[in-house]
Design a protein around this motif. Structure first.
Motif, PDB file in Angstrom:
ATOM      1  N   TYR A 135       8.541   7.480   7.193  1.00 45.60           N
ATOM      2  CA  TYR A 135       7.557   8.372   7.825  1.00 45.60           C
ATOM      3  C   TYR A 135       6.146   7.828   7.618  1.00 45.60           C
ATOM      4  CZ  TYR A 135       4.751  12.536   8.704  1.00 45.60           C
ATOM      5  OH  TYR A 135       3.806  13.413   9.187  1.00 45.60           O
ATOM      6  N   SER A 136       5.820   7.447   6.391  1.00 47.88           N
ATOM      7  CA  SER A 136       4.481   6.932   6.087  1.00 47.88           C
ATOM      8  C   SER A 136       4.175   5.691   6.921  1.00 47.88           C
ATOM      9  CB  SER A 136       4.351   6.597   4.593  1.00 47.88           C
ATOM     10  OG  SER A 136       4.466   7.760   3.810  1.00 47.88           O
ATOM     11  N   CYS A 137       5.157   4.804   7.038  1.00 47.87           N
ATOM     12  CA  CYS A 137       4.986   3.597   7.853  1.00 47.87           C
ATOM     13  C   CYS A 137       4.816   3.993   9.321  1.00 47.87           C
ATOM     14  CB  CYS A 137       6.199   2.696   7.664  1.00 47.87           C
ATOM     15  SG  CYS A 137       6.232   1.267   8.773  1.00 47.87           S
ATOM     16  N   GLY A 138       5.663   4.903   9.790  1.00 51.54           N
ATOM     17  CA  GLY A 138       5.649   5.260  11.201  1.00 51.54           C
ATOM     18  C   GLY A 138       4.339   5.842  11.670  1.00 51.54           C
ATOM     19  N   ILE A 139       3.710   6.719  10.882  1.00 54.66           N
ATOM     20  CA  ILE A 139       2.472   7.345  11.321  1.00 54.66           C
ATOM     21  C   ILE A 139       1.264   6.427  11.139  1.00 54.66           C
ATOM     22  CG2 ILE A 139       3.337   9.669  10.864  1.00 54.66           C
ATOM     23  CD1 ILE A 139       1.647   9.709   8.295  1.00 54.66           C
ATOM     24  N   ASN A 140       1.444   5.308  10.438  1.00 49.33           N
ATOM     25  CA  ASN A 140       0.333   4.397  10.208  1.00 49.33           C
ATOM     26  C   ASN A 140       0.429   3.105  11.010  1.00 49.33           C
ATOM     27  OD1 ASN A 140      -1.567   5.419   7.957  1.00 49.33           O
ATOM     28  ND2 ASN A 140       0.468   5.905   7.176  1.00 49.33           N
ATOM     29  N   LEU A 141       1.532   2.896  11.709  1.00 53.18           N
ATOM     30  CA  LEU A 141       1.671   1.677  12.516  1.00 53.18           C
ATOM     31  C   LEU A 141       0.647   1.681  13.651  1.00 53.18           C
ATOM     32  CD1 LEU A 141       5.535   1.136  12.878  1.00 53.18           C
ATOM     33  CD2 LEU A 141       3.878  -0.493  12.006  1.00 53.18           C
ATOM     34  N   ASP A 198       0.858  -1.179   0.000  1.00 50.60           N
ATOM     35  CA  ASP A 198       0.000   0.000   0.000  1.00 50.60           C
ATOM     36  C   ASP A 198       0.899   1.236   0.000  1.00 50.60           C
ATOM     37  OD1 ASP A 198      -1.571   2.218   0.674  1.00 50.60           O
ATOM     38  OD2 ASP A 198      -2.957   1.011   1.876  1.00 50.60           O
ATOM     39  N   PRO A 199       0.872   2.066  -1.052  1.00 46.27           N
ATOM     40  CA  PRO A 199       1.803   3.185  -1.149  1.00 46.27           C
ATOM     41  C   PRO A 199       1.548   4.296  -0.136  1.00 46.27           C
ATOM     42  CG  PRO A 199       0.191   3.308  -2.914  1.00 46.27           C
ATOM     43  CD  PRO A 199      -0.023   1.981  -2.235  1.00 46.27           C
ATOM     44  N   LYS A 200       0.381   4.305   0.502  1.00 48.27           N
ATOM     45  CA  LYS A 200       0.084   5.343   1.492  1.00 48.27           C
ATOM     46  C   LYS A 200       0.578   4.964   2.887  1.00 48.27           C
ATOM     47  CE  LYS A 200      -3.963   7.252  -0.870  1.00 48.27           C
ATOM     48  NZ  LYS A 200      -5.415   7.566  -0.760  1.00 48.27           N
ATOM     49  N   THR A 201       0.536   3.673   3.198  1.00 46.73           N
ATOM     50  CA  THR A 201       0.894   3.225   4.550  1.00 46.73           C
ATOM     51  C   THR A 201       2.131   2.360   4.592  1.00 46.73           C
ATOM     52  OG1 THR A 201      -0.425   1.204   4.410  1.00 46.73           O
ATOM     53  CG2 THR A 201      -1.563   3.214   5.125  1.00 46.73           C
ATOM     54  N   MET A 202       2.580   1.833   3.441  1.00 45.29           N
ATOM     55  CA  MET A 202       3.697   0.905   3.305  1.00 45.29           C
ATOM     56  C   MET A 202       3.378  -0.475   3.891  1.00 45.29           C
ATOM     57  SD  MET A 202       5.184   3.197   1.757  1.00 45.29           S
ATOM     58  CE  MET A 202       6.359   2.040   1.090  1.00 45.29           C
ATOM     59  N   GLU A 203       2.103  -0.743   4.134  1.00 48.55           N
ATOM     60  CA  GLU A 203       1.694  -2.043   4.672  1.00 48.55           C
ATOM     61  C   GLU A 203       1.522  -3.049   3.546  1.00 48.55           C
ATOM     62  OE1 GLU A 203      -1.504  -3.895   7.881  1.00 48.55           O
ATOM     63  OE2 GLU A 203      -2.005  -2.057   6.791  1.00 48.55           O
ATOM     64  N   SER A 204       1.860  -4.285   3.831  1.00 53.49           N
ATOM     65  CA  SER A 204       1.678  -5.371   2.884  1.00 53.49           C
ATOM     66  C   SER A 204       0.203  -5.545   2.557  1.00 53.49           C
ATOM     67  CB  SER A 204       2.237  -6.669   3.473  1.00 53.49           C
ATOM     68  OG  SER A 204       1.795  -7.792   2.740  1.00 53.49           O
ATOM     69  N   LYS A 205      -0.088  -5.776   1.292  1.00 51.11           N
ATOM     70  CA  LYS A 205      -1.454  -6.079   0.879  1.00 51.11           C
ATOM     71  C   LYS A 205      -1.767  -7.558   1.121  1.00 51.11           C
ATOM     72  CE  LYS A 205      -1.579  -2.568  -2.809  1.00 51.11           C
ATOM     73  NZ  LYS A 205      -1.675  -2.365  -4.274  1.00 51.11           N
ATOM     74  N   LYS A 206      -0.739  -8.320   1.421  1.00 47.00           N
ATOM     75  CA  LYS A 206      -0.910  -9.753   1.609  1.00 47.00           C
ATOM     76  C   LYS A 206      -1.006 -10.143   3.088  1.00 47.00           C
ATOM     77  CE  LYS A 206       1.522 -11.159  -2.627  1.00 47.00           C
ATOM     78  NZ  LYS A 206       0.500 -12.071  -3.165  1.00 47.00           N
ATOM     79  N   VAL A 207      -0.294  -9.427   3.949  1.00 50.07           N
ATOM     80  CA  VAL A 207      -0.249  -9.775   5.376  1.00 50.07           C
ATOM     81  C   VAL A 207      -0.474  -8.518   6.209  1.00 50.07           C
ATOM     82  CG1 VAL A 207       1.116 -10.805   7.229  1.00 50.07           C
ATOM     83  CG2 VAL A 207       1.405 -11.629   4.874  1.00 50.07           C
ATOM     84  N   LYS A 208      -1.563  -8.478   6.938  1.00 48.05           N
ATOM     85  CA  LYS A 208      -1.868  -7.317   7.770  1.00 48.05           C
ATOM     86  C   LYS A 208      -0.814  -7.173   8.873  1.00 48.05           C
ATOM     87  CE  LYS A 208      -5.636  -5.118  10.362  1.00 48.05           C
ATOM     88  NZ  LYS A 208      -5.493  -3.882   9.591  1.00 48.05           N
ATOM     89  N   GLY A 209      -0.362  -5.943   9.091  1.00 45.62           N
ATOM     90  CA  GLY A 209       0.626  -5.688  10.124  1.00 45.62           C
ATOM     91  C   GLY A 209       2.074  -5.855   9.674  1.00 45.62           C
ATOM     92  N   LEU A 210       2.259  -6.213   8.422  1.00 44.24           N
ATOM     93  CA  LEU A 210       3.605  -6.370   7.882  1.00 44.24           C
ATOM     94  C   LEU A 210       3.922  -5.162   6.997  1.00 44.24           C
ATOM     95  CD1 LEU A 210       6.167  -8.111   7.421  1.00 44.24           C
ATOM     96  CD2 LEU A 210       4.945  -9.211   5.529  1.00 44.24           C
ATOM     97  N   TYR A 211       5.018  -4.483   7.281  1.00 37.29           N
ATOM     98  CA  TYR A 211       5.388  -3.260   6.565  1.00 37.29           C
ATOM     99  C   TYR A 211       6.778  -3.394   5.944  1.00 37.29           C
ATOM    100  CZ  TYR A 211       1.512  -1.006   9.092  1.00 37.29           C
ATOM    101  OH  TYR A 211       0.276  -0.672   9.587  1.00 37.29           O
TER     102      TYR A 211
END
Length: 223
Positions: free
Chosen positions: A217-223, A179-192
């Motif tokens: 930064y994107s990952c950090g504010i969305n964790l 996910d380009p907004k959060t850097m989260e994996s689309k396959k595994v929730k909670g994986l960045y």
């Protein structure tokens, strides 16, 4: 890969280029030259600026940028324009002027006003002209060959330098599954995934640091 992510094979980026040419030019710096990449007679890349010769080949700003453009290419050619500010006609006129002023001197000595001394022997060898030849013996065909060589000095590609010398790597986790907004994996929730572990890389100029900062930064504010 264990999480089901596709990983693009990693190759070095922003790195020196090893050559097959048997040059003894390590330490020689060239300014205001143009490095060109051709494939099937089409120009794929051209970079103007500064470069230097190393014990293995070439490096410097325009080489590093070029390396990231060719790190997945095959069967291409590298040429160096030693006088990009002069088109062939103006370069020929410059050479003619030098010849007119030094008619009885050896060609190798006259060339010192045009090219770095250590490079002259290789340029003349590539042009098929003896440096001991007197300027007044140089034919029109010799001069045309000299102009062509100066504008298209051939560098024989061997390989990119070792990946542990690279400033960055190209390749990594395929961004299609992120996910380009959060850097989260689309396959595994909670994986960045952030930074260079992703299949992201830029040219020189701070772009790779910006990639690292922005994805972090994107990952950090969305964790």
């Amino acid at each position: 890969k264990d999480f089901g992510h596709k990983v693009i094979d990693q190759v070095p980026g922003l790195i020196g280029i090893n050559l097959k040419n048997n040059f003894s030019l390590a330490g020689l710096t060239l300014k205001n030259v143009e490095l060109k990449i051709l494939k099937d007679k089409k120009i794929l890349s051209r970079e103007f600026g500064e470069m230097l010769f190393t014990h293995r080949g070439i490096s410097g700003p325009i080489v590093l940028t070029t390396s990231s453009k060719i790190n997945r290419l095959k069967d291409f050619e590298i040429y160096l324009d030693l006088k990009p500010a002069l088109d062939p006609e103006k370069l020929d006129a410059r050479i003619l002027r030098d010849f007119h002023e030094n008619q009885n001197k050896n060609l190798e000595n006259v060339m010192k006003s045009l090219l770095p001394r250590d490079l002259i022997i290789y340029v003349l060898e590539s042009a098929g002209i003896s440096g001991d030849k007197k300027v007044n013996q140089i034919t029109k065909e010799d001069r045309e060959s000299l102009v062509r060589t100066i504008k298209n000095f051939s560098l024989k590609f061997d390989s990119l330098d070792d990946i542990d010398r690279a400033i960055v790597t190209s390749g990594g986790v395929d961004v299609k599954d992120i996910d380009p907004k959060t850097m989260e994996s689309k396959k595994v929730k909670g994986l960045y995934f952030i930074g260079e572990v992703l299949d992201l890389d830029g040219l020189t100029g701070g772009f790779n640091i910006q990639i690292a900062n922005s994805t972090g930064y994107s990952c950090g504010i969305n964790l």
